[in-house]
Design a protein around this motif. Structure first.
Motif, PDB file in Angstrom:
ATOM      1  N   ARG A  39     -14.530  -0.943  -2.111  1.00 20.98           N
ATOM      2  CA  ARG A  39     -12.993  -0.651  -2.072  1.00 20.98           C
ATOM      3  C   ARG A  39     -12.477  -0.177  -0.736  1.00 20.98           C
ATOM      4  O   ARG A  39     -11.271   0.520  -0.676  1.00 20.98           O
ATOM      5  CB  ARG A  39     -12.496  -0.056  -3.470  1.00 20.98           C
ATOM      6  N   SER A  62       0.916  -1.123   0.015  1.00 16.17           N
ATOM      7  CA  SER A  62      -0.116  -0.144   0.002  1.00 16.17           C
ATOM      8  C   SER A  62       0.685   1.146  -0.030  1.00 16.17           C
ATOM      9  O   SER A  62       1.840   1.306   0.420  1.00 16.17           O
ATOM     10  CB  SER A  62      -0.883   0.016   1.028  1.00 16.17           C
ATOM     11  N   THR A 117      -3.477  -0.773  -1.994  1.00 18.66           N
ATOM     12  CA  THR A 117      -4.476   0.336  -1.312  1.00 18.66           C
ATOM     13  C   THR A 117      -3.694   1.717  -1.170  1.00 18.66           C
ATOM     14  O   THR A 117      -2.578   1.837  -1.089  1.00 18.66           O
ATOM     15  CB  THR A 117      -4.821   0.011   0.242  1.00 18.66           C
ATOM     16  N   LYS A 155      -7.833  -0.255  -3.791  1.00 23.60           N
ATOM     17  CA  LYS A 155      -8.787  -0.048  -2.380  1.00 23.60           C
ATOM     18  C   LYS A 155      -8.194   1.540  -2.108  1.00 23.60           C
ATOM     19  O   LYS A 155      -7.144   1.905  -2.356  1.00 23.60           O
ATOM     20  CB  LYS A 155      -8.211  -1.048  -1.362  1.00 23.60           C
TER      21      LYS A 155
END
Length: 305
Positions: A105, A8, A34, A75
């Motif tokens: 998401r 992420s 993400t 996401k």
């Protein structure tokens, strides 16, 4: 059961709207799972100087919503929402709406708050950690009930709400809940109630610095994992574990931490740095490439480590 790594990106700087859109789309293009924003609300000034945290441009919920709107698979979330900065029902509804509009998401992340200077600057009382963690536990119950679209009637020590059912219904059957922290009480709660446990520095000092770095050694991290294991019991096998990785690029540290903290970390002996569980090598090609670009940008501004 072994799980693949997910990577992420955390971002909160945007000199323009176009720059924020570019960051979001670039993160998705590079394969990040993400995009996280952050729940800090101060621009340049004394709070940044006192806390060791860089000033923040964008507010979390609106930035998350824009990120979801300009991407299709990545996401979105905020790492992490501070329990004292939001009315629990309003936060629950905002997050349900983000999940609803993004078609599932959202990664919801929440913590007990820690930046003492920010509390003072925003005129918010910072209770002792045990009180903040008790409140966090009750807020989590509100979130879960709201997202389940159940009639809500919660009468807690710190949070009392009721008389309605949650709406809209999130797109996900169960929004993944991440709890972040670096000390025993918060990680015990995470083991009991989280889907994802985020291992942070121990920021009980209320600011970033060398003491924060010292709490991220191998031994300290193993202790943190044990606290979670003890609290989770049999459900530990179902938990996902998350860290704030410091990526080593040609021996330099490129990360989303303040430059001074990067220097503190870089000053660690090579053997300690190599053993630091939060350090990842540049062999991770995609994240490493992105962070190398970020490091070059910082150095161009005279802020490189």
């Amino acid at each position: 059961m072994a799980r693949p790594f997910r990577f992420s990106l955390q971002a909160f700087e945007a000199p323009s709207a176009d720059a924020w859109v570019t960051t979001c789309r670039r993160a998705e293009e590079l394969g990040y799972d993400t995009l996280f924003t952050t729940d800090h609300h101060f621009g340049p000034g004394e709070i940044a100087a006192a806390s060791g945290h860089r000033p923040v441009d964008v507010a979390p919920i609106s930035a998350m919503t824009m990120a979801a709107a300009v991407t299709s698979t990545m996401k979105v979330g905020c790492r992490v929402f501070g329990v004292d900065y939001h009315q629990p029902v309003v936060l629950a509804k905002e997050l349900a709406t983000v999940d609803f509009l993004s078609k599932g998401r959202l990664v919801a992340a929440i913590g007990a708050g820690w930046v003492k200077a920010e509390y003072d600057g925003l005129g918010i009382q910072q209770d002792k950690p045990s009180v903040r963690i008790e409140r966090l536990s009750e807020v989590i119950d509100v979130l879960r009930a709201h997202w389940g679209c159940e009639p809500i009637d919660i009468k807690g020590k710190h949070v009392s709400v009721g008389g309605f059912a949650g709406a809209p219904k999130p797109a996900q059957d169960s929004i993944p809940l991440m709890i972040g922290g670096g000390a025993e009480k918060i990680l015990t709660l995470a083991g009991q109630k989280a889907d994802i446990v985020s291992f942070n520095f121990n920021n009980s000092a209320g600011k970033l610095g060398a003491s924060s770095v010292a709490s991220a050694t191998e031994d300290e991290t193993l202790q943190k994992i044990q606290w979670v294991k003890d609290a989770a019991g049999a459900r530990f096998a179902d938990l996902e574990l998350e860290i704030d990785g410091k990526l080593l690029v040609d021996g330099r540290i490129a990360n989303n931490l303040p430059i001074q903290l990067a220097r503190d970390t870089a000053a660690l002996p090579a053997t300690e740095l190599a053993a630091d569980p939060n350090c990842l090598s540049r062999l991770l090609a995609v994240p490493g490439k992105f962070c190398a670009e970020r490091l070059d940008q910082l150095e161009a501004r005279g802020e490189g480590s």
